[in-house]
Scaffold this motif. Structure first.
Motif, PDB file in Angstrom:
ATOM      1  N   MET A 165       0.854  -1.185   0.000  1.00 41.12           N
ATOM      2  CA  MET A 165       0.000   0.000   0.000  1.00 41.12           C
ATOM      3  C   MET A 165       0.898   1.245   0.000  1.00 41.12           C
ATOM      4  O   MET A 165       1.761   1.394   0.878  1.00 41.12           O
ATOM      5  N   LYS A 166       0.686   2.112  -0.990  1.00 43.23           N
ATOM      6  CA  LYS A 166       1.507   3.328  -1.083  1.00 43.23           C
ATOM      7  C   LYS A 166       0.816   4.477  -0.359  1.00 43.23           C
ATOM      8  O   LYS A 166      -0.279   4.898  -0.733  1.00 43.23           O
ATOM      9  N   LEU A 167       1.498   4.968   0.683  1.00 42.56           N
ATOM     10  CA  LEU A 167       0.868   5.908   1.606  1.00 42.56           C
ATOM     11  C   LEU A 167       1.231   7.361   1.345  1.00 42.56           C
ATOM     12  O   LEU A 167       2.290   7.684   0.814  1.00 42.56           O
ATOM     13  N   SER A 168       0.324   8.218   1.798  1.00 43.18           N
ATOM     14  CA  SER A 168       0.491   9.667   1.679  1.00 43.18           C
ATOM     15  C   SER A 168       1.173  10.226   2.921  1.00 43.18           C
ATOM     16  O   SER A 168       0.861   9.813   4.048  1.00 43.18           O
ATOM     17  N   PRO A 169       2.052  11.209   2.723  1.00 42.31           N
ATOM     18  CA  PRO A 169       2.642  11.892   3.878  1.00 42.31           C
ATOM     19  C   PRO A 169       1.726  12.999   4.413  1.00 42.31           C
ATOM     20  O   PRO A 169       2.026  13.593   5.449  1.00 42.31           O
ATOM     21  N   ASN A 170       0.632  13.274   3.693  1.00 44.14           N
ATOM     22  CA  ASN A 170      -0.247  14.392   4.068  1.00 44.14           C
ATOM     23  C   ASN A 170      -1.271  13.946   5.102  1.00 44.14           C
ATOM     24  O   ASN A 170      -2.485  14.067   4.898  1.00 44.14           O
ATOM     25  N   VAL A 171      -0.768  13.387   6.193  1.00 44.52           N
ATOM     26  CA  VAL A 171      -1.620  12.842   7.254  1.00 44.52           C
ATOM     27  C   VAL A 171      -1.006  13.181   8.607  1.00 44.52           C
ATOM     28  O   VAL A 171       0.182  13.526   8.686  1.00 44.52           O
ATOM     29  N   THR A 172      -1.808  13.067   9.660  1.00 42.95           N
ATOM     30  CA  THR A 172      -1.283  13.385  10.990  1.00 42.95           C
ATOM     31  C   THR A 172      -0.513  12.216  11.590  1.00 42.95           C
ATOM     32  O   THR A 172       0.439  12.408  12.322  1.00 42.95           O
ATOM     33  N   ASP A 173      -0.915  10.975  11.274  1.00 43.66           N
ATOM     34  CA  ASP A 173      -0.260   9.815  11.892  1.00 43.66           C
ATOM     35  C   ASP A 173      -0.075   8.697  10.871  1.00 43.66           C
ATOM     36  O   ASP A 173      -0.926   7.811  10.735  1.00 43.66           O
ATOM     37  N   ILE A 174       1.025   8.735  10.154  1.00 40.43           N
ATOM     38  CA  ILE A 174       1.239   7.764   9.082  1.00 40.43           C
ATOM     39  C   ILE A 174       1.427   6.347   9.650  1.00 40.43           C
ATOM     40  O   ILE A 174       1.055   5.359   9.017  1.00 40.43           O
ATOM     41  N   ILE A 189       4.497  -1.965   2.864  1.00 38.30           N
ATOM     42  CA  ILE A 189       4.102  -0.560   2.819  1.00 38.30           C
ATOM     43  C   ILE A 189       5.102   0.183   1.935  1.00 38.30           C
ATOM     44  O   ILE A 189       6.305  -0.050   2.011  1.00 38.30           O
ATOM     45  N   SER A 190       4.573   1.073   1.116  1.00 38.27           N
ATOM     46  CA  SER A 190       5.388   1.865   0.215  1.00 38.27           C
ATOM     47  C   SER A 190       5.143   3.326   0.575  1.00 38.27           C
ATOM     48  O   SER A 190       3.999   3.759   0.677  1.00 38.27           O
ATOM     49  N   LEU A 191       6.226   4.093   0.800  1.00 32.66           N
ATOM     50  CA  LEU A 191       6.028   5.488   1.179  1.00 32.66           C
ATOM     51  C   LEU A 191       7.298   6.290   0.944  1.00 32.66           C
ATOM     52  O   LEU A 191       8.368   5.686   0.969  1.00 32.66           O
ATOM     53  N   ILE A 192       7.194   7.606   0.670  1.00 34.47           N
ATOM     54  CA  ILE A 192       5.995   8.433   0.683  1.00 34.47           C
ATOM     55  C   ILE A 192       5.596   8.849  -0.732  1.00 34.47           C
ATOM     56  O   ILE A 192       6.454   8.919  -1.617  1.00 34.47           O
ATOM     57  N   ASN A 193       4.312   9.142  -0.927  1.00 34.16           N
ATOM     58  CA  ASN A 193       3.887   9.866  -2.107  1.00 34.16           C
ATOM     59  C   ASN A 193       4.306  11.324  -1.897  1.00 34.16           C
ATOM     60  O   ASN A 193       4.969  11.648  -0.908  1.00 34.16           O
ATOM     61  N   ARG A 227      12.098  10.322   7.786  1.00 38.67           N
ATOM     62  CA  ARG A 227      11.468  10.308   9.112  1.00 38.67           C
ATOM     63  C   ARG A 227      10.222   9.411   9.097  1.00 38.67           C
ATOM     64  O   ARG A 227       9.972   8.657  10.046  1.00 38.67           O
ATOM     65  N   MET A 228       9.451   9.465   8.025  1.00 37.42           N
ATOM     66  CA  MET A 228       8.223   8.665   7.969  1.00 37.42           C
ATOM     67  C   MET A 228       8.531   7.181   7.784  1.00 37.42           C
ATOM     68  O   MET A 228       7.848   6.323   8.349  1.00 37.42           O
ATOM     69  N   VAL A 229       9.558   6.856   7.001  1.00 45.19           N
ATOM     70  CA  VAL A 229       9.983   5.449   6.869  1.00 45.19           C
ATOM     71  C   VAL A 229      10.405   4.932   8.244  1.00 45.19           C
ATOM     72  O   VAL A 229      10.056   3.822   8.660  1.00 45.19           O
ATOM     73  N   TRP A 230      11.129   5.757   8.960  1.00 40.66           N
ATOM     74  CA  TRP A 230      11.556   5.405  10.328  1.00 40.66           C
ATOM     75  C   TRP A 230      10.348   5.104  11.215  1.00 40.66           C
ATOM     76  O   TRP A 230      10.292   4.076  11.895  1.00 40.66           O
ATOM     77  N   GLN A 231       9.355   5.991  11.189  1.00 36.61           N
ATOM     78  CA  GLN A 231       8.165   5.817  12.040  1.00 36.61           C
ATOM     79  C   GLN A 231       7.381   4.561  11.656  1.00 36.61           C
ATOM     80  O   GLN A 231       6.916   3.822  12.522  1.00 36.61           O
ATOM     81  N   VAL A 232       7.253   4.330  10.345  1.00 36.18           N
ATOM     82  CA  VAL A 232       6.480   3.168   9.899  1.00 36.18           C
ATOM     83  C   VAL A 232       7.227   1.875  10.245  1.00 36.18           C
ATOM     84  O   VAL A 232       6.616   0.882  10.649  1.00 36.18           O
ATOM     85  N   TYR A 233       8.555   1.898  10.148  1.00 37.12           N
ATOM     86  CA  TYR A 233       9.342   0.710  10.498  1.00 37.12           C
ATOM     87  C   TYR A 233       9.119   0.333  11.963  1.00 37.12           C
ATOM     88  O   TYR A 233       9.062  -0.846  12.324  1.00 37.12           O
ATOM     89  N   GLU A 234       8.973   1.344  12.811  1.00 37.22           N
ATOM     90  CA  GLU A 234       8.740   1.067  14.231  1.00 37.22           C
ATOM     91  C   GLU A 234       7.330   0.542  14.479  1.00 37.22           C
ATOM     92  O   GLU A 234       7.062  -0.079  15.500  1.00 37.22           O
TER      93      GLU A 234
END
Lengths: 305, 241
Positions: A165-174, A189-193, A227-234
């Motif tokens: 699923m390719k996710l958007s960074p335009n969110v409060t909690d990815i 998970i695929s990110l970010i658009n 930063r978002m890849v880091w957060q999603v990995y966690e």
């Protein structure tokens, strides 16, 4: 000898470098200037059920260290992609390709994914629930955990290949959205658009882009993406394809240390058509310099304790 | 498409805000009506510039300063090295031109007609050129077109030089075919006024310039076309104006 091989849910790649959807067409423009089989894979232009012109021009604006685009999912539609683009693509690219699918309803996502799933040569399905440049579709599915999970379940029910699923960074909690996708059965998970942005033309006193807003990409977004890849990995246990402003082999390694198993290269292909090739070729030497023998060893390696 | 390193030999202002840049490097495969895409340090996207003239080892570009990128180009001095993607776009097709093609250029749309005029003359045809500008101090290349052996007419909107009016005011003459490049309102006026078939060179904001990003797509009678790759030159019958 550096081992650059990685695996995305069983799909073996010679290296983690994947040109990103929308920056590589269906591969032919690049196949004219280099052998694109040196890539890990590539993600083809986002495909929808119906043919789409996309947005009216202008669709492009320059920014500091990046660019805005509001192409709006221009594509020939799934029928033509299957009957014309994929056969042409297979003549120039002999590895499994990443099929990027977008839609305007849950049914459309499911129908297109089911059809592309049956195509030989498709190795992985990347479901774009994050296009910022279309209305009533794309990103609207990727901005809440519930709707992201709903698309994931619908696609997983009708496919056999890995679904990312390719996710958007335009969110409060990815991380919450990534978790919802994982719980709904996503294989990765695929990110970010792109990040939504705009520019104004001072002479016309009007937005540069006809769609008013566009998606920001290029080196400007790299730290945000990382930063978002880091957060999603966690937050999840499934593999991650990281992207956003990647421009060199060092960026690929940063993405992998943050948690990406593979890395997509986007806007860089547009300003230097040889960018992805150069990254693939630089990667072994950069790994050697950093004493990396197996690239898979460094995935998530910056997360200590 | 080739990725070529060019060395700047000359960069001079030839009319108000209009510069001529001569570069040394490989020009193999370049055709009249194509464009090149320049990488400039400090700017993310490349700058697409039409090819004015070329010879083995030498490339001439004429550009107007309209923003930060072209202002940067105007500051470049001989010896500077530029990373350039060459051979972009389809270029003009001279086959249908007939004996007396008319070339109609407006402002920054004039340069690509120069290489075209050269090619038409080399093919034994007798092109006439209409060069349209706003005012006298923006006029360039009138003498150069004449030196090639082409008939050249100049129009200025304010009447300060040549024929007063727009390029369309100089089109009442016999011609077998036409080629045109310029701002969109001018192209649309030429489209209305022209009595033969012809070719239009279009302009659009581009991402890559080589067909990958779909940033510059336009609608034509033959479907969705990329200005950078399927164009920039389109036949009159393809346009949906």
């Amino acid at each position: 000898m550096v081992n650059t091989k990685v695996s995305l849910s069983g799909l073996a790649l010679d290296n983690p470098v994947i040109p990103a959807s929308g920056t590589f067409g269906y591969g032919y423009e690049f196949a004219e200037i280099y052998d694109i089989n040196l890539l890990g894979s590539f993600s083809f232009k986002g495909t929808t059920r119906e043919p789409r012109f996309g947005n009216e021009p202008p669709r492009i604006a320059e920014t500091a260290s990046g660019m805005l685009n509001a192409v709006g999912l221009q594509n020939p539609g799934i029928d033509k992609v299957i009957s014309e683009e994929l056969p042409r693509l297979r003549r120039v690219f002999h590895k499994p390709v990443v099929a990027n699918i977008s839609g305007f309803s849950i049914d459309e996502y499911a129908e297109c994914c089911a059809r592309i799933d049956r195509e030989e040569g498709v190795g992985l399905i990347e479901v774009n629930i994050s296009c910022p440049n279309v209305h009533n579709g794309g990103m609207s599915f990727g901005t809440s955990p519930e709707s992201a999970a709903e698309v994931t379940r619908a696609v997983k029910a009708v496919t056999t290949k890995p679904v990312y699923m390719k996710l958007s960074p335009n969110v409060t909690d990815i991380a919450a959205i990534a978790r919802a996708c994982e719980d709904a059965g996503a294989d990765g998970i695929s990110l970010i658009n792109t990040l939504m942005g705009m520019r104004i033309d001072l002479k016309r006193r009007a937005p540069v882009i006809r769609n008013v807003t566009g998606g920001l990409s290029g080196p400007a977004v790299f730290p945000v993406a990382l930063r978002m890849v880091w957060q999603v990995y966690e937050a999840v246990g499934v593999p991650i394809i990281g992207m956003g402003g990647v421009a060199c082999a060092e960026d690929v390694l940063e993405m992998m240390l943050a948690g990406a198993t593979a890395v997509e290269v986007g806007a860089a292909n547009l300003v230097d058509p040889f960018a992805s090739k150069k990254i693939v070729e630089e990667l072994p030497a950069v790994c050697e310099r950093l004493h990396i023998e197996n690239l898979t060893d460094i995935i998530g390696g910056a997360h200590h304790g | 498409m080739l990725d070529v390193k060019f060395e700047l030999l000359e960069n001079v202002e030839i009319a108000r805000n209009t510069y001529k840049m001569v570069l040394r490097g490989d020009t193999a495969g370049i055709r009249p009506g194509q464009f090149v895409n320049l990488k400039l340090p400090g700017f993310y996207l490349r700058r697409p510039i039409s090819v004015c003239d070329f010879a083995p080892g030498a490339l001439t570009l004429i550009y107007k300063v309209v923003g930060h990128g072209t202002a940067y180009m105007a500051e470049l001095t001989p010896g500077a090295e530029l990373d350039v993607l060459t051979g972009l776009g389809n270029g003009y097709d001279t086959a249908p031109s007939g004996e007396h093609p008319l070339l109609i250029g407006g402002g920054a749309g004039v340069p690509p007609l120069f290489a075209l005029a050269k090619k038409l003359l080399a093919e034994g045809k007798k092109p006439a050129v209409i060069l349209g500008f706003n005012t006298k101090d923006e006029v360039f290349y009138e003498a150069q077109f004449r030196a090639l052996g082409a008939e050249a007419l100049v129009t200025t909107a304010d009447g300060s030089y040549g024929i007063k009016g727009f390029v369309t005011d100089a089109m009442d003459r016999p011609y077998t075919y036409f080629y045109t490049c310029g701002p969109e309102p001018m192209l649309k006026a030429v489209y209305e006024k022209s009595r033969t078939s012809g070719q239009f060179s279009l302009e659009e904001r581009m991402g890559c310039g080589f067909g990958a990003c779909m940033g510059c797509t336009c609608k034509t009678t033959g479907g969705h076309k990329r200005v950078c790759k399927d164009g920039p030159v389109f036949e009159k019958e393809e346009l949906v104006w």
